[in-house]
Scaffold this active site. Structure first.
Site, short mmCIF file in Angstrom:
data_model
loop_
_atom_site.label_atom_id
_atom_site.label_comp_id
_atom_site.label_asym_id
_atom_site.label_seq_id
_atom_site.Cartn_x
_atom_site.Cartn_y
_atom_site.Cartn_z
N CYS A 2 0.84 -1.19 0.00
CA CYS A 2 0.00 0.00 0.00
C CYS A 2 0.89 1.24 0.00
O CYS A 2 1.96 1.25 0.61
CB CYS A 2 -0.94 0.11 1.18
N ARG A 27 3.48 -0.35 -5.02
CA ARG A 27 3.29 -0.93 -3.68
C ARG A 27 1.97 -1.67 -3.56
O ARG A 27 1.70 -2.33 -2.56
CB ARG A 27 3.36 0.17 -2.63
N TRP A 74 -3.04 -2.64 -1.49
CA TRP A 74 -2.85 -4.07 -1.73
C TRP A 74 -3.67 -4.75 -0.64
O TRP A 74 -3.36 -4.64 0.55
CB TRP A 74 -1.38 -4.45 -1.61
N ASN A 100 -1.32 1.60 5.92
CA ASN A 100 -0.50 0.57 5.29
C ASN A 100 -0.04 -0.33 6.43
O ASN A 100 0.58 0.14 7.37
CB ASN A 100 0.70 1.27 4.61
N GLY A 101 -0.37 -1.61 6.35
CA GLY A 101 0.01 -2.53 7.41
C GLY A 101 -1.14 -3.45 7.75
O GLY A 101 -2.10 -3.58 6.99
N GLU A 490 14.19 -19.33 -9.88
CA GLU A 490 13.90 -17.94 -10.22
C GLU A 490 13.11 -17.86 -11.54
O GLU A 490 12.18 -17.07 -11.68
CB GLU A 490 15.21 -17.14 -10.29
N LYS A 494 9.46 -16.24 -11.97
CA LYS A 494 9.18 -15.16 -12.93
C LYS A 494 8.01 -15.56 -13.82
O LYS A 494 7.11 -14.77 -14.09
CB LYS A 494 10.44 -14.93 -13.77
N GLU A 497 4.67 -15.55 -11.82
CA GLU A 497 4.18 -14.26 -11.32
C GLU A 497 3.66 -13.36 -12.43
O GLU A 497 2.71 -12.61 -12.21
CB GLU A 497 5.17 -13.56 -10.38
N HIS A 513 11.91 -37.72 -8.65
CA HIS A 513 11.21 -37.91 -7.38
C HIS A 513 9.85 -37.22 -7.38
O HIS A 513 9.33 -36.90 -6.32
CB HIS A 513 12.09 -37.41 -6.24
N LYS A 612 5.09 -4.76 -5.45
CA LYS A 612 6.56 -4.70 -5.51
C LYS A 612 7.17 -4.78 -4.11
O LYS A 612 8.21 -5.36 -3.92
CB LYS A 612 6.96 -3.40 -6.20
#
Ligand code: G6P
Length: 617
Positions: A2, A27, A74, A100-101, A490, A494, A497, A513, A612
């Site tokens: 946020c 954000r 967010w 924000n939080g 990675e 990528k 996402e 496996h 982000k």
């Protein structure tokens, strides 16, 4: 997560709040909103979706007022709709608040407030805070409310909260006042002439202010156009440090590319040169860092390194583990910051913790650094954003110098993180057993890397064609070994996402496996291959996939004739030192994910549900 902006001055507030908010959209971008104060009333506009939806609604229903707050969200509590968008009103419109939080005890506070006859419109934890401030304000203030009453109400409300917050609020009784506070979520004050600003990070202040004060946890700032003050929770005035902002760092411009992500992928040769600049010592064949804040005795005594981070930064840490163990022979452990922070990992005075983070704001990485500091363990940050919370709180560290990364999917930061870890491994290695000759080899390999990156970027057209053939795949497997195993992880991250294709990264030998059960003619497997010790073994794994009818895409560090017979597609990348191959082999995977996402019509720079900067746990 946020983004928050607050403004009080002489301009129409929305003319500041919107452009500043747009710079914070990375954000979170589920919904946005703003509130201004005009003629003793709160003017509120909120819209689900990205900020341009709010901008459109402001064209139809403009707001007036020279003081206001804004927010890009967010979602944590409640879906991303108009009602749950911030700001939220407390009481009978006695305050408007953005947050924000996460308020962890919001449920019990909500029950209490409902018992006191407060009515909730949204499903958010934030509305609880807005009502709580209002409740205390009503309790404290007499017939003529004062700013002091409001500050006391904010402190009383925040004292009851468990969790994290960065907040900004306005109140119709005080048409030129913005109050902010933080605990765990960043807030920065921008100073101006006859105007003051509040924002989640300094990038929002570009073009508005170049002097800033970073608020610390449990501080409150009180802003009017002509004054600012910072108080602690006992209302004692604090004299903070005023820092100059260098806005050159924050210039969001796509430079002719269609997306920030593509621009950032193409910047990697240059940004990696920036990471290397001035740090390679060709007299001593080692590397030099300005801000480690550990003397050579401390560095030589290190017996164990814990690398911690989240997402892409965690994957860079995995490469770092191989690098440091190989070049410096120091045992390394890599752990997700979200796990490390709650694990009582045995450490002693000869351990160090290194937080790896692009933003320097990731809540779990910050908590991991704080936990180590609490235990007296030196903490370093490998961080991109100068002045970020982690950069300021760690005992020392190394900046990535990657430039601002805006695309939510991290690209150039990963490259610079690996390169910084390689330089750190060299530095620690040269203090131990690594000879000058070996040091010189590492230095030379690092110097050659930007050119190799330039060459690999030239594979883009081929990668776009490959993407066209595979963009409808329901899933993709990525396989690599040793240094290229973290690249497999990675690459899978990528891909999922930004293209939303289910992807798995695996050490190639582990394929048997489990993941091999997924192989079929619609599931491509990407093999990351170099001509090292593992070459024959990886080739056997590749054959096993082919034998089961799975298409194979090979990313190889040289032209290998048997590969062109066995793989359906071969992407040849420049061969560099094995410990730097992750940098070079990863870049085609960034481009692959980018083109797959584009062909599937996805929002590359702002993938769904992501942000982000993850400033909540
Ligand atoms: C988010 C971003 C990722 C990033 C991760 C860690 O999930 O979307 O791209 O890798 O956070 O962020 P940090 O800023 O700590 O590197």
């Amino acid at each position: 997560m946020c983004g928050i902006v607050g403004y009080t001055g002489l301009k129409q507030a929305d003319l500041v709040l919107i452009p500043a908010l747009q710079r914070l959209e990375y954000r979170g971008y589920d919904s946005s909103g703003l509130a201004t104060i005009h003629q003793g009333r709160i003017q509120l506009r909120k819209k689900a979706g990205k900020i341009h939806n709010l901008v459109q609604s402001l064209q139809d229903f403009p707001v007036l007022g020279t003081t206001g707050i804004s927010h890009t969200r967010w979602a944590t509590h409640g879906p991303a709709n108009d009602v749950n968008a911030h700001p939220h009103l407390g009481g009978i419109s006695s305050v408007a608040l953005v947050h924000n939080g996460v308020i962890e005890n919001y449920s019990s506070l909500k029950t209490f407030l409902e018992d006191m006859d407060y009515h909730f419109k949204s499903e958010t934890d934030t509305e609880v805070l807005a009502h709580l401030v209002s409740y205390h304000f009503d309790k404290i203030c007499g017939d003529i409310p004062t700013v002091d009453n409001l500050v006391q109400a904010v402190i009383a409300a925040l004292s009851l909260v468990k969790g994290t917050y960065g907040i900004a609020l306005v109140c119709p009784f005080f048409p030129n006042l913005v109050i902010g506070s933080r605990l765990g979520s960043p807030l920065v004050l921008g100073l101006g002439d006859g105007e003051h600003f509040l924002a989640s990070d300094p990038s929002a202040l570009m073009g508005f202010s170049n002097r800033a004060i970073y608020l610390d946890d449990r501080q409150i700032c009180v802003l009017t156009p002509d004054s600012w003050s910072i108080l602690d929770m006992k209302q004692v005035q604090i004299s903070p440090v005023i820092e100059a902002l260098n806005h050159e760092v924050y210039s969001p411009d796509k430079a002719g590319f269609d997306h920030f992500m593509l621009k950032e992928i193409h910047e990697q040769a240059e940004s990696l040169e920036n990471a290397l600049r001035g740090r390679l010592d060709e007299d001593e064949w080692t590397s030099r860092f300005g801000g480690l804040n550990l003397d050579s005795k401390q560095l030589r005594n290190i017996e164990r390194i814990i690398l911690t981070g989240c997402g892409t930064s965690y994957h860079a840490g995995l490469v770092g583990e191989y690098l440091i163990e190989e070049l410096a022979r120091i045992p390394v452990e890599v752990e997700y910051a979200s796990e490390f922070r709650y694990r009582n990992s045995p450490m002693n005075g000869r351990s160090i913790v290194i937080g790896i983070t692009q933003s320097g704001e990731t809540a779990d990485t910050l908590a991991a650094i704080r936990e180590s500091k609490l235990k007296g363990i030196p903490s370093l940050a490998i961080c991109n954003v100068v002045g970020s919370t982690i950069a300021r709180e760690a005992d020392g560290g190394v900046y990535l110098h990657a430039g601002q990364e805006i695309g939510v999917a991290s690209t150039k930061a990963f490259t610079n993180q690996v390169v910084v870890l390689a330089m750190l491994a060299l530095h620690l290695g040269r203090m131990r057993h690594l000879s000058a000759f070996q040091g010189a080899q590492v230095v030379e390999s690092l110097k050659e890397l930007p050119e190799a990156v330039r060459q690999v970027l030239a594979t883009e057209a081929q990668i776009r064609e490959i993407a066209m053939r595979y963009c409808n795949s329901p899933q993709i497997l990525f396989m690599g070994r040793q240094y290229l195993y973290p690249v497999a992880l990675e690459a899978a991250l990528k891909m999922k996402e930004i293209s939303y294709i289910h992807s798995e990264g695996y050490p190639a030998a582990e394929m048997k496996h489990g993941p091999i059960a997924l192989v079929d003619r619609d599931t491509p497997s990407v093999f990351l291959i170099s001509r090292g010790l593992m070459f024959n073994k990886v080739m056997s794994n590749l054959e096993e996939v082919k034998a089961r009818g799975g298409p194979v895409i090979a990313v190889a560090s040289e032209r290998i004739s048997e590969l062109s017979r066995k793989a359906d597609e071969v992407i040849v990348v420049p061969k560099v030192a094995e410990y730097l191959q992750p940098v070079v082999s990863n870049i085609p995977m960034q481009l692959f994910a980018y083109h797959m996402a584009l062909l599937r019509g996805c929002d590359v720079d702002k993938p769904r549900n992501l942000a982000k900067s993850v400033t909540v746990e």
